[in-house]
Design a protein around this motif. Sequence first.
Motif, PDB file in Angstrom:
ATOM      1  N   UNK A   2     -12.216 -20.077 -21.089  1.00 12.53           N
ATOM      2  CA  UNK A   2     -10.934 -20.167 -20.404  1.00 12.53           C
ATOM      3  C   UNK A   2     -11.118 -19.963 -18.904  1.00 12.53           C
ATOM      4  N   UNK A   3     -10.070 -20.323 -18.175  1.00  7.95           N
ATOM      5  CA  UNK A   3     -10.098 -20.171 -16.727  1.00  7.95           C
ATOM      6  C   UNK A   3     -10.212 -18.690 -16.362  1.00  7.95           C
ATOM      7  N   UNK A   4     -11.158 -18.328 -15.471  1.00  6.29           N
ATOM      8  CA  UNK A   4     -11.331 -16.909 -15.129  1.00  6.29           C
ATOM      9  C   UNK A   4     -10.148 -16.373 -14.341  1.00  6.29           C
ATOM     10  N   UNK A   5      -9.859 -15.112 -14.539  1.00 12.72           N
ATOM     11  CA  UNK A   5      -8.816 -14.448 -13.760  1.00 12.72           C
ATOM     12  C   UNK A   5      -9.314 -14.235 -12.327  1.00 12.72           C
ATOM     13  N   UNK A   6      -8.444 -14.463 -11.368  1.00 18.13           N
ATOM     14  CA  UNK A   6      -8.812 -14.298  -9.954  1.00 18.13           C
ATOM     15  C   UNK A   6      -7.961 -13.181  -9.354  1.00 18.13           C
ATOM     16  N   UNK A   7      -8.623 -12.151  -8.892  1.00 15.34           N
ATOM     17  CA  UNK A   7      -7.923 -10.986  -8.339  1.00 15.34           C
ATOM     18  C   UNK A   7      -7.369 -11.274  -6.946  1.00 15.34           C
ATOM     19  N   UNK A   8      -6.338 -10.524  -6.598  1.00 15.89           N
ATOM     20  CA  UNK A   8      -5.875 -10.471  -5.208  1.00 15.89           C
ATOM     21  C   UNK A   8      -6.562  -9.272  -4.552  1.00 15.89           C
ATOM     22  N   UNK A   9      -7.326  -9.527  -3.498  1.00 11.90           N
ATOM     23  CA  UNK A   9      -8.141  -8.498  -2.847  1.00 11.90           C
ATOM     24  C   UNK A   9      -7.417  -7.969  -1.613  1.00 11.90           C
ATOM     25  N   UNK A  10      -7.152  -6.657  -1.525  1.00 13.55           N
ATOM     26  CA  UNK A  10      -6.469  -6.098  -0.340  1.00 13.55           C
ATOM     27  C   UNK A  10      -7.306  -6.294   0.922  1.00 13.55           C
ATOM     28  N   UNK A  11      -6.625  -6.548   2.023  1.00 13.27           N
ATOM     29  CA  UNK A  11      -7.273  -6.730   3.319  1.00 13.27           C
ATOM     30  C   UNK A  11      -7.142  -5.469   4.159  1.00 13.27           C
ATOM     31  N   UNK A  12      -8.056  -5.252   5.102  1.00 14.34           N
ATOM     32  CA  UNK A  12      -7.956  -4.076   5.986  1.00 14.34           C
ATOM     33  C   UNK A  12      -6.636  -4.014   6.737  1.00 14.34           C
ATOM     34  N   UNK A  13      -6.080  -5.167   7.096  1.00 12.14           N
ATOM     35  CA  UNK A  13      -4.806  -5.173   7.825  1.00 12.14           C
ATOM     36  C   UNK A  13      -3.688  -4.578   6.990  1.00 12.14           C
ATOM     37  N   UNK A  16      -4.032  -0.753   7.264  1.00 10.99           N
ATOM     38  CA  UNK A  16      -3.564  -0.303   8.577  1.00 10.99           C
ATOM     39  C   UNK A  16      -2.039  -0.282   8.629  1.00 10.99           C
ATOM     40  N   UNK A  17      -1.431  -1.219   7.914  1.00 11.09           N
ATOM     41  CA  UNK A  17       0.023  -1.359   7.960  1.00 11.09           C
ATOM     42  C   UNK A  17       0.729  -0.296   7.131  1.00 11.09           C
ATOM     43  N   UNK A  18       0.123   0.069   6.025  1.00  9.93           N
ATOM     44  CA  UNK A  18       0.832   0.922   5.060  1.00  9.93           C
ATOM     45  C   UNK A  18       0.307   2.348   4.977  1.00  9.93           C
ATOM     46  N   UNK A  19      -0.692   2.695   5.788  1.00 10.18           N
ATOM     47  CA  UNK A  19      -1.243   4.041   5.769  1.00 10.18           C
ATOM     48  C   UNK A  19      -1.216   4.640   7.165  1.00 10.18           C
ATOM     49  N   UNK A  20      -1.289   5.951   7.237  1.00 14.12           N
ATOM     50  CA  UNK A  20      -1.311   6.614   8.535  1.00 14.12           C
ATOM     51  C   UNK A  20       0.060   7.042   8.993  1.00 14.12           C
ATOM     52  N   UNK A  21       0.137   7.669  10.182  1.00 10.97           N
ATOM     53  CA  UNK A  21       1.416   8.219  10.677  1.00 10.97           C
ATOM     54  C   UNK A  21       2.467   7.164  10.961  1.00 10.97           C
ATOM     55  N   UNK A 171       1.763  -2.846  -3.061  1.00 11.88           N
ATOM     56  CA  UNK A 171       2.144  -1.955  -1.974  1.00 11.88           C
ATOM     57  C   UNK A 171       3.430  -1.204  -2.316  1.00 11.88           C
ATOM     58  N   UNK A 172       3.693  -0.065  -1.667  1.00 12.03           N
ATOM     59  CA  UNK A 172       4.861   0.744  -2.015  1.00 12.03           C
ATOM     60  C   UNK A 172       6.165   0.030  -1.736  1.00 12.03           C
ATOM     61  N   UNK A 173       7.189   0.447  -2.453  1.00  9.76           N
ATOM     62  CA  UNK A 173       8.512  -0.168  -2.323  1.00  9.76           C
ATOM     63  C   UNK A 173       9.432   0.693  -1.475  1.00  9.76           C
ATOM     64  N   UNK A 174      10.406   0.033  -0.962  1.00 10.95           N
ATOM     65  CA  UNK A 174      11.524   0.722  -0.339  1.00 10.95           C
ATOM     66  C   UNK A 174      12.730   0.468  -1.239  1.00 10.95           C
TER      67      UNK A 174
END
Length: 566
Positions: A2-13, A16-21, A171-174
């Motif tokens: 069967x067709x292999x599953x393809x993951x979504x890979x998180x990017x560094x950007x 940076x957007x969702x972590x930190x102060x 990613x987290x929800x609002x």
Amino acid sequence: MSRPQRRMIPLPSAQELTQGPNAIRLHKKKDRFLFMTYNLLAQALVRRDMFPHATQKALRWKFRKQNILQEFLGFAPDLACLQEVDFWDEVYYPALTKAGYETAYYKNQNKKHGCAIIWRKTRFEKVEQKTLEYDDHGQPTFTTGNIGLMVALKPLKQAAKNPDPNADMVLPDEDDEKEDTSANGHAELPGGILVATTHLFWRPDGSYERLRQASILLDKIQEWNKDLNYTILLGGDFNTTPRDAAYRAMTRNEMPAQQIPNLQKWLEDEVDRVQKAEAAAAEAAEAAAALAAQQAQAQQDGDSVDQLVAQAEKLTLGGTKNGASNGTTTGEPKNDLPYRAPPTGIILPKQAPAVPEKDAAADLPYRAPPTGIILPKQATNGASNGDSKLDLAVLPQTMVDSKTFKDSIDPKLQQLAAITASGEDAPVVAPLEAFTPAQDLKTAIEAHPRCVSIYGQYETLTKDDPAEVNEAAAAQTAATESTASAPPAVSTHGEPTFTNFATWFKDTLDYVYLYDQPIPESGAQLVPLRLLEIPDKSFLGHGLPDENFSSDHLCLMVEFAILLRP
């Protein structure tokens, strides 16, 4: 398999957007969209010799169209750029419209396939669209029929009552909040996106032409975007490997010192070759005209002889007019007859052998009016059954590269000179001064903002976390004899090793680009969050398409965040 599953890979950007102060919390259903680029492999280009490892089922259009749509709708992108799209009106347009997409499609009138941009109508609203024919701008080296397509879109923020079906994000929800919406249940997000797709020239010896087309594309995007001032997002089959001049110029990756001078030398040699071929074609045409005149004169002379023969047959030869009834001669034959026919029949003056009727220019290099296009003469190698075979020894040197043409086992490369009578991909006759120097093209591209390849981080992202390997399939592939090519072992500038995995060619040709520039005044702020992984080659056998992947290309997909302007 069967067709292999393809993951979504998180990017560094995304981190940076969702972590930190100063972390930003994104709506799961509202502030993100999935963008895809995919070369579908036009059915018009499917040939058994091009894909020898594919099963008959994998190459049949009845199977391929269903498999492609199933894969596409399974990923369910919100915005997509498609290339090599044929059967648009019959298959893709009805299916995509039914699935909730709006579309824009364009193709050159001489091609059977084109490009499309599609978007989910609950997520985007079209402002305008433009098209581009590369052959109509500047001086092309070949008649390519390549095109560009651009659509300006305004993102729409979905209301909570109409959730996005593509919202399975990590990613987290609002918490959902009340929003001001228009009558159709959508609110407009600030800023627009100018989406462009293209399919650049394919030939391995067409690096100059790709550089020229890339320059035109960026020039036209700037021209079209002057009044809109939107954020630029590009996706397409650029037919440029990471080592090609066009890719290096667009991304500002270091270019070997001799790459541009070598392109200029190729251009000069190609112009000289085409001009000589044009002169040879004119000389051959003159000789053909002279031959036709000789044949006409011979025919006229033959008609005169026929008239004399007809007169002779009406006369009584050998004295039969005054002789005995048994047909014996009673006198000497008349010497004043114009011709004495012996008993066995008429002897005509010796003539040249009859020449079969054919087009007087059939052996000439192809000349496509009105642009003065010529093709190299095709040798037949003495084939008696009418099948022509290309003799590589007679190809012009500029078309025979020892690494990519003469020594290649790829039938597509070996038959580069056997161009169809339509004139597609034929060289164009023009003086050298009509062409833009290669250095000027590079300079023009670098005058635009740098194109950031989102998949340019792929090598780093997957170094410690590679795609899943199918050891059983890899062992089976290795045990099967094949002359198929392997992916390149050279630098890819961080790109995947391949996005095209055909039997005879495996390399990276497809890209997703964002302009590296401050957010335009009316543009959307886009941040790439994740990208779709490339399956390991162990799943792909000797080459695509197969019964899992119905194109020789693999789709690329990026999840973007749309941020409110600061």
